[in-house]
Design a protein around this motif. Structure first.
Motif, PDB file in Angstrom:
ATOM      1  N   ARG A   1       2.295 -14.026   1.825  1.00  0.00           N
ATOM      2  CA  ARG A   1       2.622 -13.300   0.593  1.00  0.00           C
ATOM      3  C   ARG A   1       1.680 -12.114   0.401  1.00  0.00           C
ATOM      4  O   ARG A   1       2.106 -11.008   0.045  1.00  0.00           O
ATOM      5  CB  ARG A   1       2.550 -14.247  -0.604  1.00  0.00           C
ATOM      6  CG  ARG A   1       3.663 -15.284  -0.613  1.00  0.00           C
ATOM      7  CD  ARG A   1       3.521 -16.308  -1.729  1.00  0.00           C
ATOM      8  NE  ARG A   1       4.559 -17.350  -1.632  1.00  0.00           N
ATOM      9  CZ  ARG A   1       4.667 -18.394  -2.435  1.00  0.00           C
ATOM     10  NH1 ARG A   1       3.779 -18.555  -3.416  1.00  0.00           N
ATOM     11  NH2 ARG A   1       5.629 -19.269  -2.263  1.00  0.00           N
ATOM     12  N   ILE A   2       0.397 -12.343   0.647  1.00  0.00           N
ATOM     13  CA  ILE A   2      -0.570 -11.253   0.511  1.00  0.00           C
ATOM     14  C   ILE A   2      -0.351 -10.221   1.607  1.00  0.00           C
ATOM     15  O   ILE A   2      -0.438  -9.009   1.372  1.00  0.00           O
ATOM     16  CB  ILE A   2      -2.012 -11.800   0.555  1.00  0.00           C
ATOM     17  CG1 ILE A   2      -2.233 -12.760  -0.606  1.00  0.00           C
ATOM     18  CG2 ILE A   2      -3.024 -10.662   0.476  1.00  0.00           C
ATOM     19  CD1 ILE A   2      -3.540 -13.498  -0.541  1.00  0.00           C
ATOM     20  N   TYR A   3      -0.065 -10.702   2.815  1.00  0.00           N
ATOM     21  CA  TYR A   3       0.209  -9.776   3.918  1.00  0.00           C
ATOM     22  C   TYR A   3       1.357  -8.833   3.554  1.00  0.00           C
ATOM     23  O   TYR A   3       1.291  -7.623   3.787  1.00  0.00           O
ATOM     24  CB  TYR A   3       0.554 -10.542   5.190  1.00  0.00           C
ATOM     25  CG  TYR A   3       1.071  -9.650   6.293  1.00  0.00           C
ATOM     26  CD1 TYR A   3       0.184  -8.977   7.137  1.00  0.00           C
ATOM     27  CD2 TYR A   3       2.440  -9.449   6.474  1.00  0.00           C
ATOM     28  CE1 TYR A   3       0.657  -8.131   8.132  1.00  0.00           C
ATOM     29  CE2 TYR A   3       2.917  -8.606   7.468  1.00  0.00           C
ATOM     30  CZ  TYR A   3       2.027  -7.963   8.295  1.00  0.00           C
ATOM     31  OH  TYR A   3       2.493  -7.113   9.267  1.00  0.00           O
ATOM     32  N   ASP A   4       2.420  -9.397   2.988  1.00  0.00           N
ATOM     33  CA  ASP A   4       3.583  -8.585   2.609  1.00  0.00           C
ATOM     34  C   ASP A   4       3.201  -7.534   1.577  1.00  0.00           C
ATOM     35  O   ASP A   4       3.651  -6.375   1.646  1.00  0.00           O
ATOM     36  CB  ASP A   4       4.696  -9.480   2.058  1.00  0.00           C
ATOM     37  CG  ASP A   4       5.284 -10.395   3.129  1.00  0.00           C
ATOM     38  OD1 ASP A   4       4.934 -10.228   4.311  1.00  0.00           O
ATOM     39  OD2 ASP A   4       6.088 -11.287   2.771  1.00  0.00           O
ATOM     40  N   ILE A   5       2.365  -7.928   0.610  1.00  0.00           N
ATOM     41  CA  ILE A   5       1.945  -6.979  -0.440  1.00  0.00           C
ATOM     42  C   ILE A   5       1.105  -5.865   0.173  1.00  0.00           C
ATOM     43  O   ILE A   5       1.317  -4.675  -0.114  1.00  0.00           O
ATOM     44  CB  ILE A   5       1.157  -7.717  -1.541  1.00  0.00           C
ATOM     45  CG1 ILE A   5       2.075  -8.698  -2.274  1.00  0.00           C
ATOM     46  CG2 ILE A   5       0.534  -6.726  -2.519  1.00  0.00           C
ATOM     47  CD1 ILE A   5       1.338  -9.669  -3.171  1.00  0.00           C
ATOM     48  N   LEU A   6       0.160  -6.218   0.993  1.00  0.00           N
ATOM     49  CA  LEU A   6      -0.685  -5.200   1.631  1.00  0.00           C
ATOM     50  C   LEU A   6       0.162  -4.250   2.470  1.00  0.00           C
ATOM     51  O   LEU A   6      -0.093  -3.039   2.500  1.00  0.00           O
ATOM     52  CB  LEU A   6      -1.753  -5.867   2.497  1.00  0.00           C
ATOM     53  CG  LEU A   6      -2.810  -6.696   1.760  1.00  0.00           C
ATOM     54  CD1 LEU A   6      -3.772  -7.338   2.759  1.00  0.00           C
ATOM     55  CD2 LEU A   6      -3.587  -5.830   0.771  1.00  0.00           C
ATOM     56  N   SER A   7       1.163  -4.795   3.162  1.00  0.00           N
ATOM     57  CA  SER A   7       2.042  -3.952   3.977  1.00  0.00           C
ATOM     58  C   SER A   7       2.784  -2.940   3.115  1.00  0.00           C
ATOM     59  O   SER A   7       3.034  -1.814   3.547  1.00  0.00           O
ATOM     60  CB  SER A   7       3.045  -4.819   4.744  1.00  0.00           C
ATOM     61  OG  SER A   7       2.386  -5.659   5.663  1.00  0.00           O
ATOM     62  N   ASP A   8       3.157  -3.336   1.906  1.00  0.00           N
ATOM     63  CA  ASP A   8       3.834  -2.411   0.996  1.00  0.00           C
ATOM     64  C   ASP A   8       2.984  -1.174   0.718  1.00  0.00           C
ATOM     65  O   ASP A   8       3.513  -0.109   0.393  1.00  0.00           O
ATOM     66  CB  ASP A   8       4.154  -3.099  -0.331  1.00  0.00           C
ATOM     67  CG  ASP A   8       5.278  -4.119  -0.199  1.00  0.00           C
ATOM     68  OD1 ASP A   8       6.048  -4.026   0.773  1.00  0.00           O
ATOM     69  OD2 ASP A   8       5.379  -5.009  -1.066  1.00  0.00           O
ATOM     70  N   TYR A   9       1.672  -1.312   0.846  1.00  0.00           N
ATOM     71  CA  TYR A   9       0.772  -0.221   0.454  1.00  0.00           C
ATOM     72  C   TYR A   9       0.103   0.488   1.627  1.00  0.00           C
ATOM     73  O   TYR A   9      -0.212   1.676   1.516  1.00  0.00           O
ATOM     74  CB  TYR A   9      -0.300  -0.757  -0.502  1.00  0.00           C
ATOM     75  CG  TYR A   9       0.260  -1.101  -1.857  1.00  0.00           C
ATOM     76  CD1 TYR A   9       0.269  -0.172  -2.894  1.00  0.00           C
ATOM     77  CD2 TYR A   9       0.844  -2.347  -2.093  1.00  0.00           C
ATOM     78  CE1 TYR A   9       0.822  -0.472  -4.126  1.00  0.00           C
ATOM     79  CE2 TYR A   9       1.401  -2.665  -3.320  1.00  0.00           C
ATOM     80  CZ  TYR A   9       1.395  -1.723  -4.341  1.00  0.00           C
ATOM     81  OH  TYR A   9       1.947  -2.024  -5.562  1.00  0.00           O
ATOM     82  N   VAL A  10      -0.113  -0.210   2.747  1.00  0.00           N
ATOM     83  CA  VAL A  10      -0.853   0.447   3.834  1.00  0.00           C
ATOM     84  C   VAL A  10      -0.146   0.364   5.190  1.00  0.00           C
ATOM     85  O   VAL A  10      -0.722   0.745   6.203  1.00  0.00           O
ATOM     86  CB  VAL A  10      -2.275  -0.130   3.971  1.00  0.00           C
ATOM     87  CG1 VAL A  10      -3.071   0.083   2.703  1.00  0.00           C
ATOM     88  CG2 VAL A  10      -2.242  -1.617   4.355  1.00  0.00           C
ATOM     89  N   SER A  11       1.081  -0.108   5.250  1.00  0.00           N
ATOM     90  CA  SER A  11       1.759  -0.228   6.534  1.00  0.00           C
ATOM     91  C   SER A  11       2.128   1.140   7.099  1.00  0.00           C
ATOM     92  O   SER A  11       2.560   2.041   6.370  1.00  0.00           O
ATOM     93  CB  SER A  11       3.029  -1.070   6.399  1.00  0.00           C
ATOM     94  OG  SER A  11       3.713  -1.130   7.632  1.00  0.00           O
TER      95      SER A  11
END
Length: 631
Positions: free
Chosen positions: A539-549
């Motif tokens: 879940r956190i990985y997905d959120i971080l990806s939304d911002y820095v992927s």
């Protein structure tokens, strides 16, 4: 270019002539400078906006970099610290009751005890020299005992050097043997003669391995008279060429048209007479033949060994024309499979490393009937605790950095310095000013605040009725802005009693939309399903990806922070909102600089016309005054 006549000064700037001076009594340069300074306020404001945008972009990129480093360490399945890999939460302490078998665990192992017995180890097929590889020390000419009488030579036995001195009345081989025995001790070196040619060899069973001849430290050398040469040894050197080797090996070999040609496991090799043995060995070992060739000076054997163990045909050798391999590798040993029993089940494997149900067993030696190894796997609570604790510490550090940037106040009393202001300040004063000017550039940034809010919400959510607070991880007070705290006793107890549940809490993957890169291509509905099926880590990985992927989502956008500020070595480095803003500011700055340059030229042109007019009038008045005076 400038010229002066009386009180008038002419100057050419950018191809435009300027006339200034005292004809009008006006300090033109000073006036123009003041007028230009008054008109530079707009340019200064634009440059200050440019500097603020540049600093703001740098601040964003620093935070992006921090997030990506955090993501790489804790959300990459290949990382040993990954919290989205169940291996991180399935650490076991593995012990064995016998040195015959050692073991380690993989991610799919389970706590328990296993009995292991080994009846046979896996070995590799090999070929090795029959007897000795090197020939004995042999004379190259017939010995002249009378000429050698009273002379000496040195002989080194396995690193110890001795001096052999022949009696002045030496007449035959027996005298040479007696002198050698007197120097090194009896029963170590034998000296024989064949047709007048001497041979020196280590006595079998004496323990002596390597013999090397050399000239004596002082006095006349007996070696030449005995038909021997300094440097001769009963051990070959790998620096010898194949031509030299053919004369030094215990078993002679022949070339095929000055070549040695053979095939190993389907790989062909060809070496000429000038190739050294070390070069041959290196070429074979670095090839795709899957074998290792080595010369052992202690045993005086050349060995060719398959790199893979097992009873299969791992060593297939043939030679074409030449006879090097036949002379050098006379004995063949077949490979064997490992034979073992694990928990009563008999196994045969080609390797001594065997993995069964997540446990990797390394077979070191055969066990006797009573020496069955007991391998025990117990949950490594400390290792799992340390992995979780490391993540929490890194998370706290990351959000502290972001929260500091969000809470800093921007002080409008410290705008970026203009060039004129910097000219009047020291370097230390400029540095202090800029430090204050850079503070608070991301204050209350909505994008960063939204990201932190989403992460905090995810961390407080449950996975199959289990959440962080139940295992001893809680948040601090409101003003600590999401900082996590660990109750060590509670967490360790939970690891001990619920290891699988904790692994799922962090590392459970979505069954409907699994994987890491797939999240960028999902729509809102699919994202909702994925979120409901996955653990906190994903879940956190997905959120971080939304911002820095750096991957684009279904709408063609990269991470929100990258779209805003970009990151180096990515297309967003120049394609982002702040870079677009900077580009627009640069255009406005260039336009304003052009306007100011035109204004400067216009002012100087006007004052030049005034000076020229006044100068002309002064000349006319002077001429008129002169005319009146003459009349």
């Amino acid at each position: 270019m400038a010229s002066s006549s009386g009180s008038v000064t002419a100057t050419t700037v950018n191809g435009t002539s300027r006339i200034t001076g005292l004809s009008s009594g006006i300090d033109v340069d000073s006036i123009v400078e003041q007028l230009m300074a008054a008109n530079k306020s707009k340019l200064n404001r634009l440059k200050q906006k440019e500097q603020l945008a540049t600093w703001r972009q740098e601040s964003y990129r620093e935070i992006i970099s921090n997030i990506q480093q955090f993501q790489s360490k804790y959300f990459d399945l290949t990382s040993s610290s990954s919290i989205i890999s169940k291996k991180t939460f399935q650490a076991f302490a593995v012990t064995s009751s016998s040195a015959a078998v050692t073991a380690s665990s993989t991610g799919s192992a389970a706590a328990g005890t296993h009995s292991v017995s080994v009846s046979q180890l896996a070995t590799a097929a090999s070929m090795t020299t029959s007897g000795r590889f090197s020939g004995d020390i042999t004379g190259t000419s017939a010995a002249d005992y009378t000429a050698a009488a009273g002379k000496s030579f040195a002989i080194t036995l396995d690193g110890t050097k001795y001096t052999v001195t022949l009696d002045s009345d030496s007449t035959d081989i027996a005298d040479v043997q007696a002198a050698v025995d007197a120097a090194v001790g009896t029963g170590k070196v034998t000296v024989t003669e064949d047709g007048g040619y001497l041979t020196m060899a280590a006595v079998e069973g004496s323990g002596v391995q390597k013999l090397t001849l050399s000239a004596p430290a002082t006095g006349a050398s007996a070696l030449g008279s005995l038909g021997l040469t300094a440097g001769q040894s009963n051990r070959i050197s790998t620096a010898l060429t194949l031509a030299e080797l053919a004369e030094s090996m215990a078993t002679a070999f022949t070339f095929d048209d000055d070549q040695v040609e053979f095939s190993i496991n389907g790989v062909s090799f060809s070496f000429d007479k000038d190739t050294t043995l070390s070069s041959m060995i290196s070429t074979i070992n670095q090839s795709d033949a899957g074998v290792t060739m080595a010369y052992d000076e202690l045993t005086d054997r050349l060995t060719l060994t398959a790199n893979s163990t097992g009873a299969g045909n791992m060593l297939n050798v043939s030679e074409n024309g030449s006879t090097f391999l036949a002379a050098a590798l006379g004995t063949t040993t077949a490979g064997t499979d490992a034979r073992l029993t694990i928990d009563g089940v008999s196994l045969t494997r080609s390797s001594n490393t065997v993995t069964v149900e997540g446990v990797t067993y390394t077979l070191n030696q055969v066990t006797s009937g009573s020496d069955t190894a007991t391998v025990t796997l117990t949950q490594d609570v400390d290792a799992i605790y340390n992995n979780i604790s490391s993540f929490v510490t890194a998370y706290n550090e990351l959000i502290a950095t972001i929260n500091t940037a969000l809470s800093e106040k921007y002080d409008s009393d410290y705008p970026p310095l203009t060039e004129d202001q910097e000219a009047e300040m020291s370097e230390s004063e400029i540095e202090k000013w800029n430090t204050k000017a850079k503070t608070g550039l991301l204050a209350s940034d909505s994008t960063l605040k939204s990201m932190l809010t989403s992460i905090r919400s995810a961390l407080m959510s449950s996975v199959a009725d289990l959440n962080l607070s139940r295992i001893g991880i809680t948040t601090g007070t409101y003003d600590e802005q999401g900082k996590l705290y660990i109750n060590e006793d509670t967490l360790k107890e939970a690891i001990q009693s619920e290891p699988e549940a904790i692994a799922n809490l962090f590392a459970q993957s979505s069954t409907t939309h699994s994987g890491t890169s797939t999240v960028r291509s999902l729509n809102a509905s699919q994202r909702s399903v994925r979120y409901s099926e996955e653990g906190l880590g994903y879940r956190i990985y997905d959120i971080l990806s939304d911002y820095v992927s750096t991957l684009r989502d279904s709408s063609g956008n990269k991470g929100k922070l990258l779209e805003k500020a970009g990151i180096e070595n990515d297309t967003t480095e120049s394609d982002n909102s702040l870079s677009d803003q900077l580009t627009e500011l640069k255009k406005r700055i260039e336009k304003e600089e052009d306007r100011l340059e035109a204004l400067s030229e216009r002012l100087y042109s006007q004052y030049t016309s005034l000076e020229t007019y006044i100068s002309t009038m002064n000349s006319q008045l002077s001429a008129l005054a002169s005319y009146v005076s003459d009349s």
